[in-house]
Each structure stands twice: as structure tokens, then as C-alpha cells.
Design a protein around this motif. Structure first.
Motif, PDB file in Angstrom:
ATOM      1  N   PHE A  31      43.394  49.578  36.277  1.00 51.69           N
ATOM      2  CA  PHE A  31      43.657  48.554  35.266  1.00 51.69           C
ATOM      3  C   PHE A  31      44.784  47.615  35.691  1.00 51.69           C
ATOM      4  CE2 PHE A  31      41.881  51.318  31.585  1.00 51.69           C
ATOM      5  CZ  PHE A  31      40.602  50.914  31.918  1.00 51.69           C
ATOM      6  N   THR A  32      45.800  48.160  36.352  1.00 52.32           N
ATOM      7  CA  THR A  32      46.907  47.313  36.819  1.00 52.32           C
ATOM      8  C   THR A  32      46.410  46.273  37.808  1.00 52.32           C
ATOM      9  OG1 THR A  32      48.503  49.115  36.507  1.00 52.32           O
ATOM     10  CG2 THR A  32      49.159  47.304  37.954  1.00 52.32           C
ATOM     11  N   LEU A  33      45.567  46.683  38.759  1.00 54.03           N
ATOM     12  CA  LEU A  33      45.028  45.729  39.721  1.00 54.03           C
ATOM     13  C   LEU A  33      44.112  44.712  39.045  1.00 54.03           C
ATOM     14  CD1 LEU A  33      44.253  47.796  42.953  1.00 54.03           C
ATOM     15  CD2 LEU A  33      46.074  46.140  42.567  1.00 54.03           C
ATOM     16  N   MET A  34      43.371  45.134  38.044  1.00 51.95           N
ATOM     17  CA  MET A  34      42.505  44.194  37.336  1.00 51.95           C
ATOM     18  C   MET A  34      43.336  43.130  36.616  1.00 51.95           C
ATOM     19  SD  MET A  34      39.499  46.667  35.803  1.00 51.95           S
ATOM     20  CE  MET A  34      38.583  45.320  35.083  1.00 51.95           C
ATOM     21  N   VAL A  35      44.440  43.546  36.021  1.00 50.02           N
ATOM     22  CA  VAL A  35      45.315  42.585  35.337  1.00 50.02           C
ATOM     23  C   VAL A  35      45.944  41.639  36.347  1.00 50.02           C
ATOM     24  CG1 VAL A  35      47.447  42.340  34.006  1.00 50.02           C
ATOM     25  CG2 VAL A  35      45.778  44.097  33.376  1.00 50.02           C
ATOM     26  N   ILE A  36      46.431  42.187  37.459  1.00 50.75           N
ATOM     27  CA  ILE A  36      46.984  41.337  38.516  1.00 50.75           C
ATOM     28  C   ILE A  36      45.931  40.360  39.013  1.00 50.75           C
ATOM     29  CG2 ILE A  36      47.889  41.332  40.884  1.00 50.75           C
ATOM     30  CD1 ILE A  36      49.235  44.001  40.260  1.00 50.75           C
ATOM     31  N   GLY A  37      44.706  40.834  39.155  1.00 52.38           N
ATOM     32  CA  GLY A  37      43.623  39.968  39.596  1.00 52.38           C
ATOM     33  C   GLY A  37      43.372  38.823  38.628  1.00 52.38           C
ATOM     34  N   LEU A  38      43.350  39.132  37.334  1.00 56.11           N
ATOM     35  CA  LEU A  38      43.149  38.076  36.339  1.00 56.11           C
ATOM     36  C   LEU A  38      44.254  37.029  36.408  1.00 56.11           C
ATOM     37  CD1 LEU A  38      41.954  40.026  33.157  1.00 56.11           C
ATOM     38  CD2 LEU A  38      40.691  38.273  34.403  1.00 56.11           C
ATOM     39  N   VAL A  39      45.492  37.492  36.533  1.00 55.15           N
ATOM     40  CA  VAL A  39      46.624  36.566  36.602  1.00 55.15           C
ATOM     41  C   VAL A  39      46.525  35.687  37.841  1.00 55.15           C
ATOM     42  CG1 VAL A  39      49.130  36.416  36.868  1.00 55.15           C
ATOM     43  CG2 VAL A  39      48.151  38.061  35.258  1.00 55.15           C
ATOM     44  N   MET A  40      46.188  36.286  38.983  1.00 54.93           N
ATOM     45  CA  MET A  40      46.143  35.520  40.230  1.00 54.93           C
ATOM     46  C   MET A  40      44.938  34.580  40.276  1.00 54.93           C
ATOM     47  SD  MET A  40      48.914  36.231  41.538  1.00 54.93           S
ATOM     48  CE  MET A  40      48.567  34.956  42.734  1.00 54.93           C
ATOM     49  N   VAL A  41      43.795  35.007  39.748  1.00 51.04           N
ATOM     50  CA  VAL A  41      42.635  34.109  39.696  1.00 51.04           C
ATOM     51  C   VAL A  41      42.957  32.914  38.806  1.00 51.04           C
ATOM     52  CG1 VAL A  41      40.266  33.869  38.847  1.00 51.04           C
ATOM     53  CG2 VAL A  41      40.899  35.842  40.234  1.00 51.04           C
ATOM     54  N   SER A  42      43.623  33.179  37.692  1.00 48.25           N
ATOM     55  CA  SER A  42      44.024  32.089  36.809  1.00 48.25           C
ATOM     56  C   SER A  42      44.934  31.103  37.526  1.00 48.25           C
ATOM     57  CB  SER A  42      44.735  32.659  35.577  1.00 48.25           C
ATOM     58  OG  SER A  42      45.227  31.622  34.750  1.00 48.25           O
ATOM     59  N   SER A  43      45.912  31.624  38.257  1.00 48.70           N
ATOM     60  CA  SER A  43      46.860  30.773  38.959  1.00 48.70           C
ATOM     61  C   SER A  43      46.204  30.002  40.099  1.00 48.70           C
ATOM     62  CB  SER A  43      48.018  31.610  39.506  1.00 48.70           C
ATOM     63  OG  SER A  43      48.897  30.830  40.286  1.00 48.70           O
TER      64      SER A  43
END
Length: 397
Positions: A31-43
Motif C-alpha cells: 500500500f505504501t508503494l501504491m500511494v507513492i506511485g499515485l503521488v509520483m504519477v500525479s506529479s
């Protein structure tokens, strides 16, 4: 809550047993990597989304939909008994070959035919096929374990299937997925106890074939040349452009990064910033510390999968164990190759960073694989509880 009730009703477990039945550290890392992924894809995607669709949030909204669908697939795999997956492993093999064959007749994108249009999104055939072939390999090793350990025929038979898949992947072409699949499959055979000399011999042959495939294709050879000398005048603005721009991103990030959303390289300097090279953008914005955190979580998930496989195998749950090995090797190999490409340690390959990069196929299949992994560990823990209740001994973790 619904998942808890489903699992409790299925196995008649109490609340205490349920809470100890899922690998919480593994789930937390995913879940932590998924959240990081969402943040980075957004950026990383806003500028390109605004340019292509005149909607800055277009890509991140799609990624959120993929995450929701991926969570659904993870829960679905978690409540599916592993014996059902085992029973239909032959169907998984058939479907993998079908997908790899059908994709050859689809529309070419960027010189490759890798995606099957499904209306709501394009399925990358190789992503689904890799997991399906690993499922079949786990079933084969379960059925033919003695033959694999004692006879060359047991080692050779799965190579016929892998060879067929390799030919189809090369026709796309998708050498990166081929390397990931072969690494996972050979790793499973090795962990199953195949003779070391046979294993080493086959690996050397495979490496020689991969080297030959690189040599005979000019664009692959150009990638290797640019990898060796990316900053040369010939390669800097040609085949080595992505590598040099990714290295600039890492250099700008230093220890703590330039700050979330402040990447310069995502402003059309680094191609595929939100997909194949998102790790470079992450390093630029979050620095070496952020990159090392993602690396640590990635290694933990891969190690945990192998540990789950070992524990299941020790309990005599051979299919469970071999499938866990395969999932861990698939995920770990692809993630480390992506990181190696972004840092300039490996030649450029078109592979997504699992759980981090934008893309539906990778995220959906990875979530499904992790659902299976959690289910494998769940059933192993359940067996351990039953044995403890029967024997009155100490329960493993």
C-alpha cells in the motif's frame, strides 16, 4: 469488514485468528508503494496530460481508476482458494499463449504490438502472460518435482513452453518482458532443486541467445552502445538521450530532492517521465533518501515473497511455495531492471516500475499477483494454526 466476514465464515476463524492470518508488514509495504506511485504519477504527468488532452488531471484520474480496480482484483484473488488456481493452471497456460498470439495482430504503437484494445483500456499482453506462465510453471514443478530434480527431461520440458512464449514475445518485440519471464522461470526451477550443472548450462545458453538477439537487431545494439557511452557526442541527443536525462534528474535530486512537484526533467526533457522513467523523477523530487526508501520497500516485498514460498514449501504446500517464488521473482526482477535502467546501470528497456509507474496492465496484474501471494500465506498460516491446535505446539509466524 466484508473481507473479514468472508474469511471468517469460510474458515470458521475467530477475530484473533483473522488478525494474525494476513501478512500486515507485506500489505503495508504494498500500500505504501501504491500511494507513492499515485503521488509520483500525479506529479510527473500533469504537463504531458495538459499537452495531450488539455486536462492536467486526466492521467492521474485514470490511474486512480486503475488503483481501485487493482484493489478489487487483489481482494478477489485473496478470497480465491489456491487449489482453484492450481486446478486451472492449464487454462492459464492456454490463455497466456492466446494473448501473446492475438496481440501480434493488433495495431502497432511505437514500433511494437504489445497492447490488446479492450475498450476501457489497452491490455498489455505480456504483463498478463507472465503471471499466467508462472502459475503453470508452479503447477508443473508440483507435479514433476522428482523428475525436475533427477532427470534432464524434467528440466527440459518447461523450456519448450518458455521457448514458445519467447518466440511470441520477440515477435512483438518485447525483449524486456522476455528477460523478466525467463529470470522468474529459471529462478523457480533453481529453487525447486534442479541440478546445478544443468541449471548453469541452460542459463549460459539463454544469456548467449539474448546476446545474439541484441546483436542482430540494430536498435537493440544501439541501446547497448548508448548505455556504454551515453554522454558521447553521437549518443547524447540520440539513443542515449533518455539515459543522460535520467542521470541529470538523479544529479539534481541530491540527498533530499528538489521538492515534490518541482522536477525540471518532467517538463518534456525526459521522455516517458510518468511511465518507464518515473523512478528518475522520484529521485529528482524526493532525492536519494526517497529513492532508497522505494528500493528498500521493493526489496522487502520481493524477499517476503520468497520467504512465504519457503515456509509454504516446508509445510509440504509445494504449489503454494513455487507460485510465491515466481511472484516474488517476477516483481523483484522487473522492479530492479526498471531501477537499473533509470540509473544507467542497465541498457534502456520498456518496462514499467510495478506499483509506481502509470499504466493499467502492470498495476492490475501486480495487484492480482499480490492477492494470490497474500492468499498463499493465509492458507499456510491457517494450516499452521490447525496443526498447532492438534499438536499443542508452538505456532510459526
Amino acid at each position: 469488514m466484508i473481507l473479514q466476514q468472508r474469511l471468517q465464515s469460510e474458515f470458521n476463524l475467530g477475530t484473533g485468528d483473522y488478525r494474525s492470518s494476513l501478512d500486515i508488514p507485506l500489505l503495508g509495504a504494498i500500500f505504501t508503494l501504491m500511494v507513492i506511485g499515485l503521488v509520483m504519477v500525479s506529479s510527473a504527468s500533469m504537463e504531458i496530460a495538459d499537452s495531450l488532452y488539455q486536462k492536467p488531471l486526466y492521467i492521474i484520474v485514470k490511474q486512480l481508476v486503475f488503483v481501485a480496480a487493482g484493489m478489487g482484483l487483489m481482494v478477489g484473488a485473496l478470497v480465491l482458494p489456491v487449489k482453484v488456481v492450481h486446478r486451472f493452471s492449464w487454462l492459464a497456460l492456454f490463455m497466456s499463449m492466446f494473448l501473446l498470439f492475438v496481440v501480434l495482430f493488433t495495431r502497432e504503437i511505437n514500433g511494437s504490438t504489445r497492447w490488446i484494445p479492450l475498450g476501457i483500456f489497452n491490455l498489455q499482453a505480456s504483463e498478463a502472460a507472465k503471471l499466467m506462465i508462472v502459475i503453470y510453471m508452479a503447477a508443473y514443478l508440483d507435479r514433476r518435482l522428482d523428475e525436475v530434480r533427477t532427470k534432464f527431461s524434467g528440466f527440459f520440458k518447461p523450456l519448450v513452453i518458455l521457448g514458445t512464449a519467447a518466440c511470441l514475445l520477440l515477435l512483438e518485440p518485447d525483449l524486456g518482458s522476455l528477460v523478466v519471464l525467463m529470470s522468474a522461470a529459471m529462478g523457480m526451477v533453481f529453487l525447486a532443486g534442479a541440478k546445478k550443472m544443468q541449471f548453469v548450462g541452460i542459463v549460459l545458453v539463454l544469456l548467449a541467445l539474448i546476446a545474439l538477439m541484441i546483436y542482430i537487431e540494430p536498435y537493440r545494439l544501439a541501446r547497448v552502445t548508448s548505455f556504454l557511452e551515453p554522454w558521447s557526442e553521437e549518443n547524447r541527443y540520440g539513443s542515449g538521450f533518455q539515459i543522460t536525462q535520467a542521470q541529470i534528474a538523479f544529479g539534481r535530486g541530491e540527498w533530499l530532492g528538489v521538492g515534490l512537484g518541482n522536477s525540471l526533467m518532467k517538463l518534456f526533457y525526459l521522455p516517458e517521465a510518468h511511465t518507464d522513467f518515473i523512478f528518475a523523477i522520484l529521485a529528482e523530487e524526493l532525492g536519494l533518501i526517497g529513492a532508497l526508501l522505494v528500493l528498500a520497500l521493493t526489496l522487502f516485498i520481493a524477499w517476503r515473497a520468497l520467504q512465504i514460498g519457503q515456509r509454504a514449501e516446508q509445510k509440504g504446500m509445494l504449489f503454494h511455495g513455487f507460485l510465491a517464488y515466481g511472484i516474488g521473482l517476477l516483481y523483484g526482477t522487473q522492479a530492479l531492471i526498471n531501477m537499473g535502467v533509470s540509473t544507467g546501470l542497465l541498457p534502456t528497456k520498456g518496462l514499467a516500475m510495478p506499483l509506481i509507474s502509470y499504466g493499467g496492465s502492470s498495476l492490475l496484474i501486480t495487484c492480482m499477483a499480490f492477492g494470490l501471494l497474500l492468499r498463499i500465506d493465509y492458507e499456510r498460516r491457517l494450516l499452521n494454526v490447525e496443526q498447532t491446535d492438534k499438536d499443542g505446539g508452538r505456532r510459526d509466524a
